[in-house]
Structure formats: C-alpha cells, structure tokens
Design a protein around this motif. Structure first.
Motif, PDB file in Angstrom:
ATOM      1  N   THR A   1      58.617  45.850   0.983  1.00 42.81           N
ATOM      2  CA  THR A   1      57.798  45.334   2.252  1.00 42.81           C
ATOM      3  C   THR A   1      56.963  46.483   2.710  1.00 42.81           C
ATOM      4  OG1 THR A   1      59.508  43.677   3.074  1.00 42.81           O
ATOM      5  CG2 THR A   1      57.439  44.108   4.460  1.00 42.81           C
TER       6      THR A   1
ATOM      7  N   SER B   1      49.157  36.657  -1.313  1.00 43.82           N
ATOM      8  CA  SER B   1      50.066  36.367  -0.304  1.00 43.82           C
ATOM      9  C   SER B   1      51.275  36.117  -0.974  1.00 43.82           C
ATOM     10  CB  SER B   1      49.649  35.010   0.763  1.00 43.82           C
ATOM     11  OG  SER B   1      48.606  35.458   1.262  1.00 43.82           O
TER      12      SER B   1
ATOM     13  N   VAL C   1      49.123  43.665   0.375  1.00 44.74           N
ATOM     14  CA  VAL C   1      49.637  42.284   0.200  1.00 44.74           C
ATOM     15  C   VAL C   1      49.896  41.542   1.386  1.00 44.74           C
ATOM     16  CG1 VAL C   1      51.517  40.901  -0.853  1.00 44.74           C
ATOM     17  CG2 VAL C   1      50.385  42.967  -2.143  1.00 44.74           C
ATOM     18  N   ASP C   2      49.704  40.463   1.874  1.00 42.61           N
ATOM     19  CA  ASP C   2      50.118  39.466   2.812  1.00 42.61           C
ATOM     20  C   ASP C   2      51.463  39.225   2.698  1.00 42.61           C
ATOM     21  OD1 ASP C   2      50.360  37.916   5.003  1.00 42.61           O
ATOM     22  OD2 ASP C   2      49.294  36.249   4.089  1.00 42.61           O
ATOM     23  N   THR C   3      52.491  39.834   3.661  1.00 36.96           N
ATOM     24  CA  THR C   3      53.896  39.504   3.655  1.00 36.96           C
ATOM     25  C   THR C   3      54.415  38.414   4.594  1.00 36.96           C
ATOM     26  OG1 THR C   3      54.217  41.524   4.913  1.00 36.96           O
ATOM     27  CG2 THR C   3      54.312  41.860   2.378  1.00 36.96           C
ATOM     28  N   THR C   4      53.442  37.927   5.246  1.00 35.69           N
ATOM     29  CA  THR C   4      54.090  37.069   6.337  1.00 35.69           C
ATOM     30  C   THR C   4      54.762  35.927   5.744  1.00 35.69           C
ATOM     31  OG1 THR C   4      51.975  35.740   6.180  1.00 35.69           O
ATOM     32  CG2 THR C   4      52.022  37.620   7.786  1.00 35.69           C
ATOM     33  N   GLY C   5      54.733  35.555   4.628  1.00 34.28           N
ATOM     34  CA  GLY C   5      55.554  34.461   3.818  1.00 34.28           C
ATOM     35  C   GLY C   5      56.908  34.721   3.456  1.00 34.28           C
TER      36      GLY C   5
ATOM     37  N   ASN D   1      52.730  45.879   1.916  1.00 31.28           N
ATOM     38  CA  ASN D   1      51.944  46.151   3.147  1.00 31.28           C
ATOM     39  C   ASN D   1      50.957  47.208   2.867  1.00 31.28           C
ATOM     40  OD1 ASN D   1      52.946  43.832   4.479  1.00 31.28           O
ATOM     41  ND2 ASN D   1      54.269  45.146   5.521  1.00 31.28           N
TER      42      ASN D   1
ATOM     43  N   ILE E   1      55.259  34.873  -1.028  1.00 31.63           N
ATOM     44  CA  ILE E   1      56.249  34.071  -0.400  1.00 31.63           C
ATOM     45  C   ILE E   1      57.420  34.188  -1.106  1.00 31.63           C
ATOM     46  CG2 ILE E   1      56.957  31.631   0.089  1.00 31.63           C
ATOM     47  CD1 ILE E   1      53.792  30.825   0.139  1.00 31.63           C
TER      48      ILE E   1
END
Length: 108
Positions: free
Chosen positions: A69, A54, A77-81, A73, A56
């Motif tokens: 991004t 993840s 990779v978690d891009t919510t941060g 994705n 950040i």
C-alpha cells in the motif's frame, strides 16, 4: 482496477557455504525489498504511464499489505478501495536471490 493484491518480496543475500544437514546453500541475508505484484503491479505500471488508477481489492492486516500500500500510494495509485481483513494474510511471493540468480521461490 479490480484484482489480486500480491506482495512480491525479494530477499537478497550472499551464498557463503553449503548446509551440513543437506546439500543446500546458506543465504546470508543482506536486505529485503517488497514490491507490488499481481493487480497492484499492473496499477503501478499504469500510474507510471500517467493514468489515473484506483485499485479495488483485499489485503491482510500485515506488514506485507502495508508495504505494498505504501508503494502504491507513493506512485499515486488511489488505494481507498482496498479492504483490510484481519482474517487474511496478504498473498506473498518470496524470492531468495543471490545477485541476479534466484535460489528459491516460495508462496504464502
């Protein structure tokens, strides 16, 4: 992972002449590739090894930030941060290259 999200941009082309105004090469643009750099590159590398990652960080509301991004994705990779700011531009390193030789590097 917390860190700087950087867009590494590679401008590919062929040199076919020298400028009349100054002794510099003229690069005829063929294509541009934008890849994750900085912490985003590290996140991509970890994800390619099978780690759950993840990221950040902060990026600008611009094409370079969107391109990085998208690559993150696509690699899982978690891009919510990732925070998006219209007040910032995504840090971008631009490399103009002919084959394997860099002819110029600029940072924005």
């Amino acid at each position: 992972m917390i860190g700087d999200l950087i867009a590494d941009q590679f401008v590919y082309g062929a040199i076919d002449r020298v400028s009349r105004e100054a002794p510099v090469f003229i690069l005829r643009h063929e294509h541009t590739e934008t890849l994750p750099g900085g912490a985003a590159n590290c996140a991509m590398n970890l994800a390619s090894l099978g780690a759950a990652v993840s990221l950040i960080g902060i990026k600008g509301d611009d094409e370079a930030g969107r391109a990085v991004t998208e690559k993150l994705n696509g690699a899982g990779v978690d891009t919510t941060g990732l925070l998006v700011s219209s007040a910032l531009r995504t840090t971008t390193k631009v490399r103009h290259t002919r084959r394997a030789n860099y002819t110029r590097r600029a940072s924005r």
